[in-house]
Scaffold this active site. Structure first.
Site, PDB file in Angstrom:
ATOM      1  N   ARG A 334      19.935 -62.158  88.724  1.00  0.00           N
ATOM      2  CA  ARG A 334      18.731 -61.992  89.538  1.00  0.00           C
ATOM      3  C   ARG A 334      18.079 -63.291  89.951  1.00  0.00           C
ATOM      4  O   ARG A 334      17.638 -63.452  91.081  1.00  0.00           O
ATOM      5  CB  ARG A 334      17.721 -61.177  88.740  1.00  0.00           C
ATOM      6  CG  ARG A 334      18.234 -59.785  88.558  1.00  0.00           C
ATOM      7  CD  ARG A 334      17.364 -58.961  87.681  1.00  0.00           C
ATOM      8  NE  ARG A 334      17.941 -57.620  87.669  1.00  0.00           N
ATOM      9  CZ  ARG A 334      17.455 -56.614  86.956  1.00  0.00           C
ATOM     10  NH1 ARG A 334      16.404 -56.789  86.202  1.00  0.00           N
ATOM     11  NH2 ARG A 334      18.034 -55.435  87.012  1.00  0.00           N
ATOM     12  N   GLU A 429       9.478 -54.880  75.833  1.00  0.00           N
ATOM     13  CA  GLU A 429       9.165 -55.972  76.755  1.00  0.00           C
ATOM     14  C   GLU A 429       7.995 -56.821  76.253  1.00  0.00           C
ATOM     15  O   GLU A 429       7.833 -57.971  76.662  1.00  0.00           O
ATOM     16  CB  GLU A 429       8.867 -55.390  78.148  1.00  0.00           C
ATOM     17  CG  GLU A 429       8.819 -56.463  79.228  1.00  0.00           C
ATOM     18  CD  GLU A 429       8.698 -55.912  80.644  1.00  0.00           C
ATOM     19  OE1 GLU A 429       9.032 -54.726  80.868  1.00  0.00           O
ATOM     20  OE2 GLU A 429       8.279 -56.682  81.534  1.00  0.00           O
ATOM     21  N   ARG A 439      16.682 -62.218  82.331  1.00  0.00           N
ATOM     22  CA  ARG A 439      17.250 -60.993  81.770  1.00  0.00           C
ATOM     23  C   ARG A 439      18.306 -60.434  82.710  1.00  0.00           C
ATOM     24  O   ARG A 439      18.090 -60.356  83.917  1.00  0.00           O
ATOM     25  CB  ARG A 439      16.153 -59.946  81.569  1.00  0.00           C
ATOM     26  CG  ARG A 439      16.678 -58.619  81.078  1.00  0.00           C
ATOM     27  CD  ARG A 439      15.561 -57.642  80.783  1.00  0.00           C
ATOM     28  NE  ARG A 439      14.899 -57.163  81.983  1.00  0.00           N
ATOM     29  CZ  ARG A 439      15.351 -56.166  82.743  1.00  0.00           C
ATOM     30  NH1 ARG A 439      16.466 -55.542  82.450  1.00  0.00           N
ATOM     31  NH2 ARG A 439      14.671 -55.787  83.803  1.00  0.00           N
TER      32      ARG A 439
END
Ligand SMILES: Cc1cc2nc3c(=O)[nH]c(=O)nc-3n(C[C@H](O)[C@H](O)[C@H](O)COP(=O)(O)OP(=O)(O)OC[C@H]3O[C@@H](n4cnc5c(N)ncnc54)[C@H](O)[C@@H]3O)c2cc1C
Ligand code: SF4
Ligand code: FES
Lengths: 641, 255
Positions: A334, A429, A439
């Site tokens: 990401r 989280e 992540r």
């Protein structure tokens, strides 16, 4: 735990493959008859909270479980779309516990703890077994076996899913187990409650103070341990993919009571969100990463090319992820995908009305697989996209842009998931534990459930059995003191009666943080941001307007309290990002990059977890370091090219 | 007429009620400058900003995910739970669906089992108490077999997923003239009835969930079908038929 001025996880030595087994073997137990003597407060009912509360209830503890929503089933985990990883190797494509461990360590850019990540990979197997046994309707192959798909940053198919509603189905499974324990009298649920302080007695977490969001009553609850599962804080940026009630208040107030806050600036910016359309937008909608399995990301080669996408010929398109990262293509992690999208937009090649978007195109997938297969895989996501944008992704490519999504930072915990305050455990989280500086997709659900179903039942027992915990009730003066503070803050917020709304001020803070501690950061920007956050914070306390009273449902008051904490957290995020003079994962400091423009890590100086200690109102927080040791995987440049 | 940049104006008639036992009333609010791409709740946010700027109390309404999955939001818009568009939650409804200049009536979901908390906020905890009575598989952590030892045909899993997709919003109850919760309960019954893992508890599940549904004060289902039309997740009325069949089989001792 501290040793020679350094923080340590407390995991045992020896081979990584057997650490958790050996550790479990050394943990103390609470006998079945004694468990009902212990009261455990679990805050939050997302995957972490619901799994922890139900598992502890099954064991026989007295559990109190709170959440902000009107029902535990609505916790933010319900929104997770794409899937959950497990190293089952059902596809026979080379997966293993070791490979999941390796991918996660590398994906986190060598800023996560090896022992935690290995344990997570190991437990992933049991999670899928348990969730399947709960009757969760996972996607299946024709033969009736569980199906898989791929997520970013890996070269195997290990993601389990239930259409685009994996989080919902996993949460409903955990919620079912939780309600079963409610019926059995093991768990008591308190919905519409917001934890506003932690009560520490003799150095141990012994209870909480919360506000009943319907009646406004300030309520205290005492217990032998507190388990925080309150989720992430991406809403600090105002616009994010998180639910509107997501917040940092519980963990922030614990920080102010002495729990260290680790890596606060590590925030994940998700590459595939629907771009911002208007100034009144309240949140951003994620388009699951799974779409990058079949969708191709591109922008026009020419800056300023305003033609509709379908009129831009193949030769004039730049499939920039495939070009820059041939080994992983559209499935790079990401942080890499987000920065690449930002870079092409900064070059003026962004698309859509604002120029802040790239295409995610399914034309080739539809040609290759047929529209029915594409519909089966992504139908509900396409529908969601259409509802929001009024455009049909079967016909025109989606437009996407990065948005804040997940916070790797959170309260520091040891290998037992206990914070620096004894008796305060942090799961999901809300802790910092397993994802390092970035992540990988489909691993947050895995972590929440590993923490709740399979770790806390063991480590909490060890704590309860190993300490003499005297009787503490809500009559203890520490409760009075915390209640008073909470009450005073509520009254103060209601008495300002200034001119600005909470939303306006939150929007301003969010903008500032997005620009300065978002996808890229630099020293000067961060220093300025610290000043600006302070100014905004002052303006908030002088000029916010919170009408209504504290005696009943008042969402404006709730939001004001959360924003007050966000100003303080925002400052700590800037400080943390400033202190870390390297680039790693999501933390891209413009000053530290390779000649190709990739992030440049500095393992000599920064291979540590930065854990911040609160030292009082207005005082500088103190930095503690947990050195990261890599015994199994040698840190290397993280390349996806 | 469309305003600047194609924005729209509306007259909103919104139910205001100070608390559970207080009288309620409709209050009219004009709104303008509404971007047609805004969601219905963003439009309410904008109205609230106006009210707050004038030092007035904001209109309370529930929402969380704002993407149609958590089931937190939900109001009646012009008499229809979640508004005029099928398969849509209040939070995913867009203002482009409402013609410029329209008068829009907004009220809470109404049902005896869902008491009003304040303004548009209701208490749906009755749903939790129904699930508590059996909406799960009783499996303790640690006791599950290897996942692929229990096979589930693809079409069965898909059908179960159709039912499991219920978000627990309560629109079915608000739409039903009898305020029945049969669609919500039926969806859970059918999901678990289809999965092999749900078989051992079939009998107990249906009997106790149905009993709790009655206990909570939901009405009886008399096949109006309004629930299915209002459901944002296309939960089919077939789920109610499954529940009935399961119930009778259980009563007759055939399960
Ligand atoms: C849109 C979206 C899609 C995602 N998709 C995926 C995916 O496909 N795969 C994946 O692995 N991860 C995904 N994630 C990430 C993942 O969903 C979350 O990280 C995870 O669900 C967090 O779970 P949690 O239990 O820690 O917290 P949450 O689910 O956020 O739960 C927090 C709980 O704490 C309660 N709470 C918070 N503050 C307080 C307070 N002060 N007092 C009382 N209660 C409080 C809340 O009410 C809630 O019950 C996604 C995230 C988003 C936003
Ligand atoms: S059946 Fe449909 S309308 Fe009823 S609660 Fe479920 S999703 Fe909502
Ligand atoms: S706010 Fe979650 S469904 Fe509408």
């Amino acid at each position: 735990m501290m040793r020679n001025g350094e923080l340590h996880s407390g995991a045992p030595g020896g081979p990584i493959e057997t650490k958790w087994e050996r550790h479990k073997g050394s943990l103390r137990l609470v006998s079945p008859a004694n468990r009902r003597k212990f009261d455990v407060i679990v805050v939050g009912t997302g995957l972490a909270g619901a799994s922890a509360a139900s598992a502890l209830g099954e064991l026989g503890y007295n559990v109190l479980n709170l959440c902000i929503q009107d029902s535990p089933r609505r916790a933010h985990s319900v929104a997770a779309q794409g899937g959950i990883n497990a190293a089952k190797n059902y596809r026979n494509d080379g997966d293993s516990v070791f490979r999941l461990f390796y991918d996660t360590i590398k994906g986190g850019d060598f800023r996560a703890r090896e022992e935690n990540v290995y344990r997570l990979a190991e437990l992933s197997l049991k999670i899928i077994d348990h969730c399947a046994a709960q009757g969760i309707p996972f996607a299946r192959e024709y033969g009736g076996h569980l199906a898989n798909r791929s997520f970013g940053g890996v070269q195997v198919s290990r993601t389990f899913y239930a259409r685009g509603q994996t989080g919902q189905q996993l949460l409903l499974g955990a919620y079912g187990s939780l309600m079963r324990q409610v019926d059995a009298g093991q768990v008591r649920i308190l919905p519409r409650r917001e934890m506003l302080d932690l009560v520490v007695v003799d150095g141990r977490a012994r209870g909480i103070v919360c506000r009943n969001l319907v009646t406004g009553a300030i309520e205290s609850y005492a217990g032998h341990a507190v388990v925080l599962c309150t989720g992430g804080y991406s809403t600090v940026y105002f616009l994010s993919t998180n639910a509107v009630n997501s917040n940092a208040t519980a963990i922030w107030r614990c920080y102010k009571r002495g729990a260290f806050f680790a890596n606060p600036s590590f925030t994940q910016i998700h590459p595939t969100c629907i771009p911002v359309v208007g100034s009144q937008q309240s949140k951003l909608t994620l388009m699951s990463e799974s779409l990058r399995n079949d969708g191709r990301v591109w922008v026009p080669k020419q800056p300023g090319d305003r033609r509709p996408p379908n009129e831009i010929p193949e030769s004039e398109r730049d499939y920039f992820l495939e070009r820059m990262y041939p080994a992983f293509g559209n499935l790079v992690p990401r942080d890499v995908a987000s920065r690449a999208a930002k870079a092409v937009c900064d070059e003026g090649r962004g698309v859509g009305p604002t120029g802040l978007a790239v295409y995610l195109d399914f034309r080739d997938a539809i040609e290759r697989l047929g529209v029915d297969v594409v519909r089966e895989r992504y139908g509900n996501l396409f529908q969601m996209y259409k509802e929001i944008t009024n455009e049909d992704p079967y016909q025109v490519p989606m437009r996407i842009y990065p948005a804040p999504h997940y916070t790797m930072g959170g309260l520091w915990v040891d290998y037992n998931l206990m914070s620096t305050i004894p008796g305060l455990f942090v799961l999901g989280e809300a802790n910092f534990s397993d994802h390092g500086a970035n992540r990988l997709g489909a691993s947050a659900l895995m972590q929440g459930l590993a923490d709740g179903y399979f770790i806390i039942p063991y480590t909490l027992a060890h704590y309860l059995a190993g300490n003499t915990l005297g009787n503490v009730t809500t009559e203890h003066p520490a409760f009075r003191e915390a209640e008073l503070q909470v009450r005073q803050q509520v009254e103060r917020l209601l008495s300002i009666r200034g001119k600005k709304t909470v939303r306006e001020l939150h929007w301003q803070l969010g903008r500032l943080l997005w620009d300065r501690v978002g996808m890229t950061r630099n020293a000067q920007g961060l220093r300025e941001a610290i000043e600006k956050v302070r100014e905004l914070r002052q303006e908030f306390w002088e000029n916010v307007n919170v009408p209504g009273s504290g005696d009943d449902l008042n969402k404006c008051l709730e939001m004001a309290g959360r924003l007050a904490d966000y100003f303080e957290l925002g400052e700590l995020m800037c400080r943390d990002a400033l202190e870390r003079e390297e680039s790693c994962g999501c933390h891209f400091r413009e000053e530290y990059r390779t000649p190709e423009g990739d992030p440049k890590r500095d393992d000599e100086r920064y291979a540590y977890v930065a854990a911040w200690e609160y030292t009082g109102e207005g005082a500088e927080p103190r930095l503690h370091r947990e050195p990261l040791r890599f015994e199994v995987v040698q840190p290397s440049a993280r390349s996806y090219r | 007429m469309n305003g600047e940049n194609g924005t729209r104006s509306y007259t909103l008639r919104i139910w205001r009620q100070d608390g559970p036992d207080r009288p309620g009333r409709f209050v009219e609010y004009p709104v303008s400058g509404i971007d047609p791409n805004m969601s219905f709740l963003e439009m309410l946010d904008q109205l609230n900003e106006e009210l707050l700027r004038h030092g007035e109390r904001a209109i309370e309404f529930d929402s969380d995910c704002r993407e149609g999955i958590c089931g937190t939001c939900g109001v009646c818009i012009d008499g229809r739970p979640h508004g005029p568009v099928p398969n849509t939650t209040t939070c995913t409804l867009r203002m482009r669906e409402f013609p410029d200049g329209a008068t829009i009536t907004v009220e809470p979901f109404r049902a005896k089992a869902f008491p009003v908390v304040k303004d548009l906020v209701v208490d749906r905890s009755a749903f939790d108490r129904i699930v508590q009575k059996g909406g799960f598989v009783s499996v303790n952590v640690g006791s599950a077999p290897e996942a692929n030892t229990v096979l589930v045909p693809k079409d069965v899993a898909e059908e179960a997923m159709d039912s499991a997709a219920c978000i627990g919003c309560g629109a079915c109850v608000a739409a039903c003239p009898n305020a029945s919760a049969a669609l919500f309960v039926g969806a859970k019954i059918r999901h678990l009835r289809l999965m092999p893992h749900g078989q051992p508890e079939r009998r107990r599940r249906v009997l106790s969930m149905v009993a709790q549904m009655d206990e909570e004060g939901f009405g009886n289902c008399s096949n109006h079908g309004e629930c299915e039309a209002a459901c944002p997740k296309s939960i089919s009325i077939e789920n109610i038929a499954t529940m009935r069949r399961e119930y009778w089989l259980a009563l007759l001792g055939l399960l």
